[in-house]
Design an enzyme around this catalytic site. Structure first.
Site, mmCIF file in Angstrom:
data_model
loop_
_atom_site.group_PDB
_atom_site.id
_atom_site.type_symbol
_atom_site.label_atom_id
_atom_site.label_comp_id
_atom_site.label_asym_id
_atom_site.label_seq_id
_atom_site.Cartn_x
_atom_site.Cartn_y
_atom_site.Cartn_z
ATOM 1 C CE1 TYR A 1 -4.011 -2.319 5.334
ATOM 2 C CE2 TYR A 1 -3.361 -0.123 4.605
ATOM 3 C CZ TYR A 1 -3.740 -1.417 4.308
ATOM 4 O OH TYR A 1 -3.846 -1.820 3.000
ATOM 5 C CB THR B 1 -0.901 -0.019 1.263
ATOM 6 O OG1 THR B 1 -1.530 1.248 1.406
ATOM 7 C CG2 THR B 1 -0.098 -0.278 2.530
HETATM 8 N N1 LIG Z 1 -8.484 -1.480 -0.071
HETATM 9 C C1 LIG Z 1 -7.570 -0.539 -0.322
HETATM 10 O O1 LIG Z 1 -7.873 0.666 -0.430
HETATM 11 C C2 LIG Z 1 -6.126 -0.920 -0.496
HETATM 12 C C3 LIG Z 1 -5.193 0.073 -0.800
HETATM 13 C C4 LIG Z 1 -3.864 -0.295 -0.975
HETATM 14 C C5 LIG Z 1 -3.484 -1.605 -0.829
HETATM 15 N N2 LIG Z 1 -4.399 -2.556 -0.512
HETATM 16 C C6 LIG Z 1 -3.949 -3.944 -0.338
HETATM 17 O O2 LIG Z 1 -4.441 -4.705 -1.430
HETATM 18 C C7 LIG Z 1 -4.720 -6.042 -1.002
HETATM 19 C C8 LIG Z 1 -6.127 -6.409 -1.426
HETATM 20 O O3 LIG Z 1 -7.022 -5.453 -0.859
HETATM 21 P P1 LIG Z 1 -8.606 -5.620 -0.985
HETATM 22 O O4 LIG Z 1 -9.168 -4.249 -0.855
HETATM 23 O O5 LIG Z 1 -8.942 -6.469 -2.157
HETATM 24 O O6 LIG Z 1 -8.888 -6.399 0.378
HETATM 25 P P2 LIG Z 1 -10.267 -6.940 0.943
HETATM 26 O O7 LIG Z 1 -11.378 -6.602 0.004
HETATM 27 O O8 LIG Z 1 -10.352 -6.523 2.367
HETATM 28 O O9 LIG Z 1 -10.048 -8.512 0.857
HETATM 29 C C9 LIG Z 1 -9.161 -9.204 1.690
HETATM 30 C C10 LIG Z 1 -9.615 -10.632 1.728
HETATM 31 O O10 LIG Z 1 -8.734 -11.373 2.596
HETATM 32 C C11 LIG Z 1 -9.541 -12.244 3.367
HETATM 33 N N3 LIG Z 1 -8.860 -12.720 4.560
HETATM 34 C C12 LIG Z 1 -8.933 -12.208 5.821
HETATM 35 N N4 LIG Z 1 -8.196 -12.947 6.664
HETATM 36 C C13 LIG Z 1 -7.642 -13.947 5.916
HETATM 37 C C14 LIG Z 1 -6.792 -15.030 6.242
HETATM 38 N N5 LIG Z 1 -6.382 -15.229 7.492
HETATM 39 N N6 LIG Z 1 -6.418 -15.869 5.259
HETATM 40 C C15 LIG Z 1 -6.860 -15.689 3.991
HETATM 41 N N7 LIG Z 1 -7.681 -14.667 3.630
HETATM 42 C C16 LIG Z 1 -8.065 -13.806 4.583
HETATM 43 C C17 LIG Z 1 -10.752 -11.387 3.687
HETATM 44 O O11 LIG Z 1 -11.811 -12.139 4.213
HETATM 45 P P3 LIG Z 1 -12.832 -11.406 5.258
HETATM 46 O O12 LIG Z 1 -13.357 -10.202 4.555
HETATM 47 O O13 LIG Z 1 -13.877 -12.455 5.475
HETATM 48 O O14 LIG Z 1 -12.039 -11.068 6.469
HETATM 49 C C18 LIG Z 1 -11.036 -10.798 2.315
HETATM 50 O O15 LIG Z 1 -11.818 -11.670 1.521
HETATM 51 C C19 LIG Z 1 -4.472 -6.056 0.507
HETATM 52 O O16 LIG Z 1 -3.198 -6.570 0.744
HETATM 53 C C20 LIG Z 1 -4.495 -4.601 0.898
HETATM 54 O O17 LIG Z 1 -3.698 -4.336 2.030
HETATM 55 C C21 LIG Z 1 -5.716 -2.243 -0.361
#
Ligand SMILES: NC(=O)c1ccc[n+]([C@@H]2O[C@H](COP(=O)([O-])OP(=O)(O)OC[C@H]3O[C@@H](n4cnc5c(N)ncnc54)[C@H](OP(=O)(O)O)[C@@H]3O)[C@@H](O)[C@H]2O)c1
Length: 287
Positions: free
Chosen positions: A127, A102
């Site tokens: 975070y 991120t």
């Molecule tokens: N969202 C943003 O704005 C943003 C910005 C920059 C970078 N990122 C990074 O991009 C990546 C993807 O983000 P995203 O927004 O697609 O995330 P997301 O929508 O929150 O999805 C994360 C997924 O991981 C699952 N998860 C939680 N605990 C887990 C475990 N122990 N083992 C396996 N899976 C697990 C979650 O399940 P539950 O929902 O059931 O917990 C969810 O389905 C992440 O690494 C995030 O840090 C995100």
């Protein structure tokens, strides 16, 4: 090539799932925490023994930026330790790890100059710290690894800023949105496509290579909210406010635009502007 996607019920994971049928050269396995909890070394070892995996795209993450402030242990367990366990399992299996990080690894105090991959990371939030530690775990434990740093991710799947604004704008006359946090939104579908396009082009020897990726252009959350409402033709006023007027638990960078020169130079990719990504996402939400 067999590709395992972890955390695949989230925004990025769902976009990869949607794209999978267009990439017939890959065999995908999609898992989320019910099928494969990346915090469990035992579960990972068992999974990798039973399945041939050539590449992992790790979409799993503790992504609640404010929630992490009160849940330090949980954020670290997934974003740092889980990433480390997964990285070690990849090394054992000889698999390439694509890990997602991120812009919040940066403190946003370097002025209005986009961050390069090599700039010093100093996160302001739990975070951001957990994600930076996760990057280090990946670099240390995975013999073949690439880290994509992305920002302000949104999609027609899951929960995100775009959907929050759409919902609020339908029931409220006026929304207050911060204008002193500047970055670049990223349509998760564009990041997903870039990841899948780049995987076959990566060199055999690659360890801890970081690439920035967001959509093109720069905006504040206020500009982004304004564009969402304007494109949807919703009758709602957006009022710019300062971060100081808006209570949020976690501190966020004021300027965290990512410099994408490296990925554009190495892979000659065209990156859509954030307005173009937003238009396509709104269409997908309407469908
Ligand atoms: N969202 C943003 O704005 C943003 C910005 C920059 C970078 N990122 C990074 O991009 C990546 C993807 O983000 P995203 O927004 O697609 O995330 P997301 O929508 O929150 O999805 C994360 C997924 O991981 C699952 N998860 C939680 N605990 C887990 C475990 N122990 N083992 C396996 N899976 C697990 C979650 O399940 P539950 O929902 O059931 O917990 C969810 O389905 C992440 O690494 C995030 O840090 C995100």
């Amino acid at each position: 090539m067999n590709i395992l996607v972890t955390g695949s019920n989230g925004q990025l994971g769902c976009e990869l799932r949607k794209l999978a049928k267009s990439y017939e050269q890959f065999v995908f396995v999609f898992t989320d925490k019910e099928e494969l909890d990346i915090r469990s070394e035992h579960a990972l070892n068992k999974f990798f023994k039973q399945n041939k995996v050539d590449c992992v795209v790790n979409c799993a993450g503790f992504t609640a930026v404010d929630g992490a402030e009160d849940n330090i242990a949980a954020a670290n367990e997934l974003n740092m330790r889980g990433a480390g366990f997964l990285a070690a399992a990849c090394t054992e299996a000889g698999a390439l790890l694509i890990h997602i990080s991120t812009d919040y690894v940066f403190n946003g105090q370097a002025g209005c100059k986009p961050y390069k991959e090599t700039d010093v990371a100093k996160p302001r939030s739990v975070y951001g710290k957990s994600k930076l530690e996760g990057e280090l775990e990946v670099i240390f434990n995975a013999q073949r690894s690439v880290i994509f740093r992305t920002s302000w991710l949104y999609s027609s799947f899951g929960h995100n800023f775009v959907k929050t604004i759409l919902n609020k704008a339908k029931s409220e006359q006026e929304l207050r949105v911060v204008y002193d946090q500047v970055g670049a939104p990223t349509y998760a579908a564009d990041l997903a496509k870039t990841i899948l396009d780049i995987i076959p082009l990566l060199p055999e020897k690659i360890r801890g290579k970081i690439y920035n990726y967001s959509n093109e252009g720069v905006c504040s959350w206020y500009d982004f909210a304004h564009a969402i409402i304007e494109m949807e033709g919703i009758d709602c006023q957006v009022r710019p406010v300062l971060t100081a007027e808006f209570k949020q638990l976690a501190q966020r960078p004021h300027y965290s635009v990512l410099d994408k020169t490296a990925i554009k130079t190495d892979y000659h990719i065209d990156i859509p502007h954030w307005r173009d990504g937003l238009r396509r996402c709104l269409e997908a939400i309407r469908d």
